[in-house]
Scaffold this motif. Structure first.
Motif, mmCIF file in Angstrom:
data_model
loop_
_atom_site.group_PDB
_atom_site.id
_atom_site.type_symbol
_atom_site.label_atom_id
_atom_site.label_comp_id
_atom_site.label_asym_id
_atom_site.label_seq_id
_atom_site.Cartn_x
_atom_site.Cartn_y
_atom_site.Cartn_z
ATOM 1 N N ASN A 1 0.814 4.375 -0.869
ATOM 2 C CA ASN A 1 0.474 5.718 -0.345
ATOM 3 C C ASN A 1 -0.266 5.639 1.004
ATOM 4 N N ILE B 1 -5.740 0.987 0.866
ATOM 5 C CA ILE B 1 -6.208 0.273 -0.332
ATOM 6 C C ILE B 1 -5.003 -0.023 -1.229
ATOM 7 N N ASP C 1 0.864 -1.185 0.000
ATOM 8 C CA ASP C 1 0.000 0.000 0.000
ATOM 9 C C ASP C 1 0.900 1.234 0.000
HETATM 10 CA CA LIG Z 1 -2.873 2.653 -1.588
#
Ligand SMILES: [Ca+2]
Ligand code: HEM
Length: 206
Positions: A41, A45, A39
């Motif tokens: 960033n 998500i 993930d």
């Molecule tokens: Ca992400």
């Protein structure tokens, strides 16, 4: 990339100890930590391009990274969607629900809530590490995969085979052994960060 992980990485894995555990929020279960590396960033998500970037960063080639990213997101996305969310063509994987993406024919080291089960981890070596107490050969790994198979669970067979074969391909040592500490480090994802650092430092020196 080199097929054998060199001793520098093994030393890093050994020295890593608990330091990363302190760094990472203790609120994540171990399976969430396994996938959180991807993930990029940190928004909770994982999109296919993040899976791809993660695979590239740990040293996988373009083809393996692209195929893995597509297949992993395609097969796991739906099961991790929060209640009420519609399936998306962007194939998001929700980290908080990753335990719902568990499959059959696995080692049982993650329980159904994504927690680490130490006794199952020790079982791997108690049952299958015959030539070395703290490592698996390719044949021993294959024997473990076969022993873990549940009848007719073909998806589970394939998923487990892929996970373990990629790990073996990336992380076996020069003698063709997959070390216990390497396997321990894949479960909480710390291995991925070490591999990325290792790769970055190699690129600097070459
Ligand atoms: Ca992400
Ligand atoms: C090079 C990258 C990766 C490697 C080498 C790898 C390897 C592994 C291994 C060895 C297991 C343990 C299976 C067992 O206990 O039998 C596992 C479990 C799992 N991995 Fe990964 N993994 C990678 C990337 C990913 C990614 C990107 C995702 C999803 C975003 C993911 C999701 C899972 C899940 C959901 C499980 C639990 C399966 C289960 O126990 O039923 N993995 N992985």
């Amino acid at each position: 990339m080199s097929s054998a992980l060199d001793s520098e990485l093994h030393t890093r894995i050994q020295n890593n100890g608990n330091s990363r555990q302190e760094e990472i929020s203790s609120e994540l279960n171990v399976l969430q930590k396994h996938v959180a590396y991807f993930d990029k960033n940190h928004d909770g998500i994982i999109y296919p391009w993040e899976t791809y970037t993660g695979f590239r960063a740990i040293g996988c080639g373009v083809l393996l990274s692209a195929a893995s990213a597509f297949l992993i997101n395609l097969s796991l996305s739906r099961r991790t969607l929060p209640q009420g969310k519609f399936p998306s063509l962007l194939l998001p994987i929700y980290v908080e629900n990753i335990h719902k993406a568990k499959h059959g024919s696995d080692s049982g080291v993650y329980d159904s809530d994504g927690r680490f089960v130490p006794s199952k981890f020790e079982d791997i070596f108690r049952k299958h590490a015959r030539s070395n107490q703290n490592a698996l050969t390719s044949q021993e790994l294959m024997d473990m995969l076969k022993a873990n198979r549940e009848p007719k669970d073909y998806n589970g067979w394939l998923a487990s085979w892929t996970e373990w074969k990629i790990l073996f391909f990336l992380c076996k040592d020069k003698d063709g052994l997959l070390h216990k500490e390497t396997i321990r480090a894949v479960y909480d994802g710390s291995l991925f960060e070490l591999m990325e650092k290792e790769r970055a430092s190699k690129q600097k020196t070459s």
